[in-house]
Write an enzyme that holds these catalytic residues in place. Sequence first.
Site: not given
Length: 325
Positions: A17, A19, A54, A184, A203
């Site tokens: 995936q 972001h 994140e 990642h 994804r």
Amino acid sequence: LPYLLKVIAVARPLSLQVHPSLERAREGFAAEEAAGIDLMDRRRSYKDRNHKPELVHALTRFEGLCGFRAPRRVVELLADLDAPLAQAIHHLLAGDPTAQGIRTAFRRLLEPELRPAPEEVGEVVEACRRRLAAGASPSPRADRTVVLLGEAYPGDPGVVTSLLLNPVTLEPGEAMFVPSGGVHAYLDGTAVEVMANSDNVLRAGLTTKHIDVPELLANVDYVAAPPIRIAPEVVNEVTRVYYAPVDDFELSVTEVPAGGAHPLPGRGPRIVFCLDGEVRITAETDDSIDLARGQSAFVPASDGALTIEGIGADGAGRVVQADVP
């Protein structure tokens, strides 16, 4: 809140995936709103207008994949891998060992009109298995990852993309930052995650959830770089803080010994989560709350500075805290 705080327990490898950036999230959200795709629709990729960088803080040994390897290293891994798909990617990257070559190889594996058949993926898995058994692997770890993913997601092209990605191991207490655009996948272990407040996850494989390969490919940063490890800053005798390079959050870990109260640094709206022992959190207002292992509390900004003390059987405790910079 500008952040989300999670505990992630990876018993089975999680999806490949990425972001989106803030700009891409706003554009993607607007486009899906204009198209009339309901927020709860499985086809929806952009659930909000926010980015989602994140930080992962390992509680146990934590294994994952993050960012792209140096192209020359990928060429080395594929050089003697006896599978037609592996040799095709090797030829491609040997001729163009650049970020553009990585981009082309990644797209070759994932784009719907180019992606390999499940049988081709299976051949790569078996080639890695044979190379491991023969003791001839240039990276046993990379081959073991391919075999692991091949068993969890048979035929998924994401299995082969793992050879393009950096492996990363976090020991307990270590942390890694994943920026927007950083591809990642998490393989094994337990960790605390703090991230910008968003549900935007694009994804491309290794999952049964919604896959949106074109959007993932449009959002990926293809520059090869090692995973971004965040070293903690010791701010007092019991607390160390992991400062991420974003304005949405920071994460601290506090370990209190038996006896005495200690300041708990942090500001703004905070979440305090108890990892071990039992602790008492006291605000400037003299309001307090006791937390045992697995319990958490929300602390509004108006509560001001906090103190912490261990109150369990041995008087010690450990907490993580998410707050705003």
